[in-house]
Enzyme design. Structure first.
Site, PDB file in Angstrom:
ATOM      1  N   THR A 228       1.037  -1.181   0.016  1.00  0.00           N
ATOM      2  CA  THR A 228       0.052   0.002   0.096  1.00  0.00           C
ATOM      3  C   THR A 228       0.910   1.052  -0.006  1.00  0.00           C
ATOM      4  OG1 THR A 228      -1.150  -1.388   1.604  1.00  0.00           O
ATOM      5  CG2 THR A 228      -1.942   1.024   0.993  1.00  0.00           C
ATOM      6  N   THR A 229       1.892   1.229   0.886  1.00  0.00           N
ATOM      7  CA  THR A 229       2.663   2.428   1.034  1.00  0.00           C
ATOM      8  C   THR A 229       3.234   2.730  -0.240  1.00  0.00           C
ATOM      9  OG1 THR A 229       3.155   1.959   3.192  1.00  0.00           O
ATOM     10  CG2 THR A 229       4.578   3.565   2.396  1.00  0.00           C
ATOM     11  N   TRP A 230       3.873   1.702  -0.916  1.00  0.00           N
ATOM     12  CA  TRP A 230       4.511   1.843  -2.460  1.00  0.00           C
ATOM     13  C   TRP A 230       3.480   2.501  -3.247  1.00  0.00           C
ATOM     14  CZ3 TRP A 230       7.186  -2.773  -5.241  1.00  0.00           C
ATOM     15  CH2 TRP A 230       8.360  -2.220  -6.052  1.00  0.00           C
TER      16      TRP A 230
ATOM     17  N   HIS B 168      -8.447  -0.863   3.171  1.00  0.00           N
ATOM     18  CA  HIS B 168      -8.007  -2.393   3.453  1.00  0.00           C
ATOM     19  C   HIS B 168      -9.145  -3.263   3.435  1.00  0.00           C
ATOM     20  CE1 HIS B 168      -3.836  -1.671   3.725  1.00  0.00           C
ATOM     21  NE2 HIS B 168      -3.747  -1.442   4.846  1.00  0.00           N
TER      22      HIS B 168
ATOM     23  N   ARG C  46      -0.189  -9.358  -3.014  1.00  0.00           N
ATOM     24  CA  ARG C  46       1.443  -9.809  -2.859  1.00  0.00           C
ATOM     25  C   ARG C  46       1.389 -11.234  -2.092  1.00  0.00           C
ATOM     26  NH1 ARG C  46       5.272  -7.042   1.762  1.00  0.00           N
ATOM     27  NH2 ARG C  46       7.208  -7.732   1.003  1.00  0.00           N
TER      28      ARG C  46
ATOM     29  N   SER D 254       5.576  -9.799   7.117  1.00  0.00           N
ATOM     30  CA  SER D 254       5.414  -8.196   7.221  1.00  0.00           C
ATOM     31  C   SER D 254       4.458  -7.960   8.129  1.00  0.00           C
ATOM     32  CB  SER D 254       4.899  -7.762   5.616  1.00  0.00           C
ATOM     33  OG  SER D 254       5.083  -6.430   5.792  1.00  0.00           O
TER      34      SER D 254
HETATM   35  P1  PAP Z   1       0.162  -1.057   5.252  1.00  0.00           P
HETATM   36  O1  PAP Z   1      -0.814  -2.031   5.027  1.00  0.00           O
HETATM   37  O2  PAP Z   1       0.336  -0.840   6.914  1.00  0.00           O
HETATM   38  O3  PAP Z   1      -0.007   0.042   4.677  1.00  0.00           O
HETATM   39  P2  PAP Z   1       2.077  -1.803   3.230  1.00  0.00           P
HETATM   40  O4  PAP Z   1       2.693  -0.523   2.793  1.00  0.00           O
HETATM   41  O5  PAP Z   1       1.066  -2.398   2.517  1.00  0.00           O
HETATM   42  O6  PAP Z   1       1.516  -1.557   4.855  1.00  0.00           O
HETATM   43  O7  PAP Z   1       3.199  -3.047   3.499  1.00  0.00           O
HETATM   44  C1  PAP Z   1       4.344  -2.724   4.095  1.00  0.00           C
HETATM   45  C2  PAP Z   1       5.442  -3.484   3.123  1.00  0.00           C
HETATM   46  O8  PAP Z   1       5.700  -2.871   1.851  1.00  0.00           O
HETATM   47  C3  PAP Z   1       6.593  -3.639   3.987  1.00  0.00           C
HETATM   48  O9  PAP Z   1       7.105  -4.755   3.480  1.00  0.00           O
HETATM   49  P3  PAP Z   1       8.152  -5.672   4.518  1.00  0.00           P
HETATM   50  O10 PAP Z   1       7.543  -5.841   5.795  1.00  0.00           O
HETATM   51  O11 PAP Z   1       8.235  -7.131   3.836  1.00  0.00           O
HETATM   52  O12 PAP Z   1       9.337  -5.179   4.168  1.00  0.00           O
HETATM   53  C4  PAP Z   1       7.512  -2.602   3.503  1.00  0.00           C
HETATM   54  O13 PAP Z   1       9.002  -2.900   3.608  1.00  0.00           O
HETATM   55  C5  PAP Z   1       7.169  -2.593   1.884  1.00  0.00           C
HETATM   56  N1  PAP Z   1       7.270  -1.214   1.345  1.00  0.00           N
HETATM   57  C6  PAP Z   1       7.168   0.033   1.752  1.00  0.00           C
HETATM   58  N2  PAP Z   1       7.542   0.964   0.886  1.00  0.00           N
HETATM   59  C7  PAP Z   1       7.783   0.238  -0.042  1.00  0.00           C
HETATM   60  C8  PAP Z   1       8.498   0.648  -1.349  1.00  0.00           C
HETATM   61  N3  PAP Z   1       8.745   2.167  -1.658  1.00  0.00           N
HETATM   62  N4  PAP Z   1       8.996  -0.408  -2.080  1.00  0.00           N
HETATM   63  C9  PAP Z   1       8.850  -1.592  -1.930  1.00  0.00           C
HETATM   64  N5  PAP Z   1       8.378  -2.103  -0.804  1.00  0.00           N
HETATM   65  C10 PAP Z   1       7.869  -1.146   0.054  1.00  0.00           C
END
Ligand code: PAP
Length: 332
Positions: free
Chosen positions: A83-85, A140, A160, A168
């Site tokens: 989501t953040t990405w 969500h 994903r 995660s």
């Molecule tokens: P949310 O549901 O709380 O919004 P969300 O952003 O969907 O979270 O997911 C977070 C995951 O995206 C993390 O994965 P990980 O725990 O396996 O590392 C986070 O690191 C990853 N993430 C955040 N920003 C990016 C980005 N710019 N590119 C790739 N992955 C990212």
């Protein structure tokens, strides 16, 4: 008193409708099946999905008060699916004429400030320009939990590999977990995840709710995968621009705008920005460290946590649940 619930839902506390919602909420909490929460004690099964008390109220409020517009675009995902990405990519693609890439809004603002969550109290939305059409939102919630009026909206759905989502999510939820509860072991989280007892889950039904909607209205739902974004971000950014009604022009292609967007929103860039390194942000009733949204950002971190047997169990569930849907699994 007039309350603001996200920037788009307003209601009066003494409103008859609001009181009805409170009564219904109370009744549901007493009658719905309960399961173990990952960060708080209980989740409730509402229409097939597990949510907490606060989110249940949010659904009821959205149903009554949210007024969608046909131009709205909603980024939907199961939590921890990217989501953040996606939110930074959508925000910077749509607003690419408003900010220069050398002095961008995202350099000084956490991604949480870009697009409001439907059904959660807003963080300070420092940039009101995002609220002109098309309005962007995040959710969500599974597709079937959203108000009927949203059938006119467009959706970008990102999914994903559930094995990476699980890892995660476990890391993230352990940070949020109430200190009154015993810590949640990875084995417990695994078991709950497989049973579907997981905030916004079951994971598989969540994905299928959007997949089925995308088959019914392919022009209304852009179905994406974290893994394809990792492999070919330039293809996805062009798709997003087209889908949001702002295609990348030839001139922009020549100037390298697509890669400007990708580099701005890359994991490495965002994680290393001061604004994303320190401090906490309010997320509903929880306080979350800003840096916790940037952990590893990799495909396949599950290999460090799941045994062969665990992997086979999740892959087996995915295969069984997706069978006949036309949706392919997540094996590399
Ligand atoms: P949310 O549901 O709380 O919004 P969300 O952003 O969907 O979270 O997911 C977070 C995951 O995206 C993390 O994965 P990980 O725990 O396996 O590392 C986070 O690191 C990853 N993430 C955040 N920003 C990016 C980005 N710019 N590119 C790739 N992955 C990212």
């Amino acid at each position: 008193m007039s309350l603001r619930f996200t920037s788009f839902i307003e209601y009066e506390e003494d409103d008859v409708e609001y009181n009805k919602i409170c009564d219904e909420h109370k009744h549901l909490l007493e009658t719905l099946p309960k399961g173990s929460g990952w960060s708080i004690q209980h989740l409730y099964n509402y229409n097939g999905f597990w949510i907490d008390e606060m989110l249940l109220k949010a659904i009821l409020l959205l149903d009554t008060y949210f007024k969608s517009e046909p131009t709205d675009i909603v980024l939907a995902s199961f939590m921890k699916s990217g989501t953040t990405w996606l939110k930074t990519l959508m925000f910077s693609t749509l607003n690419r004429d408003r900010y220069s890439f050398s002095n961008h809004f995202l350099h000084n603002n956490h991604p949480l400030s870009t697009i409001p969550f439907l059904g959660m109290k807003s963080y300070p939305m420092t940039d009101s320009t995002t609220f002109s059409a098309p309005r962007l939102f995040i959710t969500h919630f599974a597709r079937t939990l959203l108000p009927a009026c949203m059938s006119s909206c467009k959706f970008v759905y990102v999914c994903r590999d559930p094995k990476d989502v699980l890892v995660s999510k476990w890391h993230f939820m352990c940070k949020l977990r109430s200190k009154d509860l015993t810590p949640l072991s990875f084995d417990e989280a695994f078991e709950l995840f497989c049973l579907g007892v997981s905030e916004f889950g079951p994971f598989w039904e969540h994905v299928l709710s959007y997949w089925r909607a995308s088959l019914e209205s392919p022009d209304k739902i852009l179905f994406l995968r974290y893994e394809e974004l990792k492999k070919q971000p330039e293809v996805v950014v062009r798709k997003l621009a087209d889908f949001m009604g702002k295609p990348i022009t030839m001139e922009e292609e020549k100037k390298g705008v697509v890669w400007e967007i990708i580099n701005l929103c890359s994991f490495e860039n965002l994680r290393n920005l001061e604004v994303n390194k320190k401090g906490v942000e309010k997320l509903g009733n929880f306080e979350v460290e800003k840096q916790s949204f940037f952990r590893k950002g990799e495909i396949g971190d599950w290999k460090n946590y799941l045994s062969e047997e665990m992997k086979d169990r999740i892959d087996g569930i995915t295969k069984q649940k997706f069978q006949g849907s036309g949706l392919i699994g997540f094996n590399e």
